[in-house]
Design an enzyme around this catalytic site. Sequence first.
Site, PDB file in Angstrom:
ATOM      1  N   HIS A  19       0.844  -1.207   0.000  1.00  0.00           N
ATOM      2  CA  HIS A  19       0.000   0.000   0.000  1.00  0.00           C
ATOM      3  C   HIS A  19       0.877   1.254   0.000  1.00  0.00           C
ATOM      4  O   HIS A  19       0.626   2.198  -0.760  1.00  0.00           O
ATOM      5  CB  HIS A  19      -0.867   0.063   1.273  1.00  0.00           C
ATOM      6  CG  HIS A  19      -1.903  -1.002   1.406  1.00  0.00           C
ATOM      7  ND1 HIS A  19      -2.039  -1.759   2.531  1.00  0.00           N
ATOM      8  CD2 HIS A  19      -2.894  -1.396   0.551  1.00  0.00           C
ATOM      9  CE1 HIS A  19      -3.067  -2.588   2.393  1.00  0.00           C
ATOM     10  NE2 HIS A  19      -3.594  -2.391   1.194  1.00  0.00           N
ATOM     11  N   LYS A  43     -15.358  -8.144   3.450  1.00  0.00           N
ATOM     12  CA  LYS A  43     -14.323  -8.441   4.453  1.00  0.00           C
ATOM     13  C   LYS A  43     -14.744  -7.941   5.825  1.00  0.00           C
ATOM     14  O   LYS A  43     -15.335  -6.867   5.945  1.00  0.00           O
ATOM     15  CB  LYS A  43     -13.014  -7.726   4.078  1.00  0.00           C
ATOM     16  CG  LYS A  43     -12.369  -8.207   2.802  1.00  0.00           C
ATOM     17  CD  LYS A  43     -11.074  -7.424   2.579  1.00  0.00           C
ATOM     18  CE  LYS A  43     -10.436  -7.714   1.246  1.00  0.00           C
ATOM     19  NZ  LYS A  43      -9.366  -6.745   0.916  1.00  0.00           N
ATOM     20  N   ARG A  92      -1.706  -6.066  -8.376  1.00  0.00           N
ATOM     21  CA  ARG A  92      -0.654  -7.078  -8.186  1.00  0.00           C
ATOM     22  C   ARG A  92      -0.794  -8.249  -9.137  1.00  0.00           C
ATOM     23  O   ARG A  92       0.172  -8.975  -9.379  1.00  0.00           O
ATOM     24  CB  ARG A  92      -0.714  -7.626  -6.752  1.00  0.00           C
ATOM     25  CG  ARG A  92      -0.362  -6.646  -5.671  1.00  0.00           C
ATOM     26  CD  ARG A  92      -0.837  -7.132  -4.328  1.00  0.00           C
ATOM     27  NE  ARG A  92      -2.282  -7.311  -4.346  1.00  0.00           N
ATOM     28  CZ  ARG A  92      -3.049  -7.435  -3.273  1.00  0.00           C
ATOM     29  NH1 ARG A  92      -2.493  -7.438  -2.076  1.00  0.00           N
ATOM     30  NH2 ARG A  92      -4.348  -7.575  -3.377  1.00  0.00           N
ATOM     31  N   SER A 130      -2.579  -7.730   3.203  1.00  0.00           N
ATOM     32  CA  SER A 130      -2.870  -7.584   4.631  1.00  0.00           C
ATOM     33  C   SER A 130      -3.170  -8.956   5.244  1.00  0.00           C
ATOM     34  O   SER A 130      -2.811  -9.230   6.387  1.00  0.00           O
ATOM     35  CB  SER A 130      -4.074  -6.661   4.839  1.00  0.00           C
ATOM     36  OG  SER A 130      -3.808  -5.387   4.316  1.00  0.00           O
TER      37      SER A 130
HETATM   38  O1  PNS Z   1      -8.501  -2.973   0.226  1.00  0.00           O
HETATM   39  P1  PNS Z   1      -9.772  -3.478  -0.411  1.00  0.00           P
HETATM   40  O2  PNS Z   1     -10.580  -4.273   0.588  1.00  0.00           O
HETATM   41  O3  PNS Z   1      -9.522  -4.223  -1.684  1.00  0.00           O
HETATM   42  O4  PNS Z   1     -10.620  -2.183  -0.809  1.00  0.00           O
HETATM   43  C1  PNS Z   1     -11.911  -2.288  -1.382  1.00  0.00           C
HETATM   44  C2  PNS Z   1     -12.717  -0.995  -1.123  1.00  0.00           C
HETATM   45  C3  PNS Z   1     -12.864  -0.779   0.382  1.00  0.00           C
HETATM   46  C4  PNS Z   1     -11.983   0.158  -1.759  1.00  0.00           C
HETATM   47  C5  PNS Z   1     -14.129  -1.180  -1.776  1.00  0.00           C
HETATM   48  O5  PNS Z   1     -14.792  -2.258  -1.174  1.00  0.00           O
HETATM   49  C6  PNS Z   1     -14.988   0.094  -1.695  1.00  0.00           C
HETATM   50  O6  PNS Z   1     -14.822   0.986  -2.503  1.00  0.00           O
HETATM   51  N1  PNS Z   1     -15.869   0.154  -0.676  1.00  0.00           N
HETATM   52  C7  PNS Z   1     -16.731   1.309  -0.449  1.00  0.00           C
HETATM   53  C8  PNS Z   1     -18.132   1.112  -1.034  1.00  0.00           C
HETATM   54  C9  PNS Z   1     -18.134   1.421  -2.531  1.00  0.00           C
HETATM   55  O7  PNS Z   1     -17.980   2.559  -2.925  1.00  0.00           O
HETATM   56  N2  PNS Z   1     -18.284   0.365  -3.367  1.00  0.00           N
HETATM   57  C10 PNS Z   1     -18.212   0.532  -4.832  1.00  0.00           C
HETATM   58  C11 PNS Z   1     -19.531   0.514  -5.500  1.00  0.00           C
HETATM   59  S1  PNS Z   1     -20.481  -0.958  -5.168  1.00  0.00           S
END
Ligand code: PNS
Length: 164
Positions: A19, A43, A92, A130
Amino acid sequence: MYIKIAVCPGSFDPITNGHLDIIYRASKLFDKVVVLILNNPQKKPMFSVEQRLDWINSSIKPLNNVSVDYWSGLLIDYIKKNSACSIVKGIRSFQDFDYELQMSTVNKLLEPSAETIFLPADPDKTHITSTLVKDLCRIGGNIDNLVPKAILKDVKKVLEEVNK
Ligand code: PNS
């Protein structure tokens, strides 16, 4: 003056060197970068939002155009509210790309002016997740090269407590 603000979204449970590399690189491309902790409905985080905010704050200290924030809603609503122009995500693998491409499509449909930028992960960091950090700690593995130096001691301490 028009300031270009990018958002680096994620769960950051906890923040890793993968990150941090993406955040450093984004900080060179944009005037301002916000590292944004969001909820990923798929998650269940191990660490509290406060803990994750604290660890990100300590990790980004050397970067004067980077800040951290938390948002419980949709990413695109934060983007609009804060006049950000871009979403920056690290890639990745093909699996990452497949997932992130879907997310970027949804976000583009919700707000066409916001661009998603994909940065390929540093070749030395493509294995870092993570989940790997948490799993390794659970079985006594070495996480020294996976987590930012500034928070390594604390992450180990907190994970030891959690795994007791
Ligand atoms: O580190 P991650 O878990 O891959 O990140 C994913 C994250 C948190 C960026 C994604 O789940 C997200 O954007 N969540 C907020 C809700 C949202 O805007 N979802 C997109 C439209 S459904």
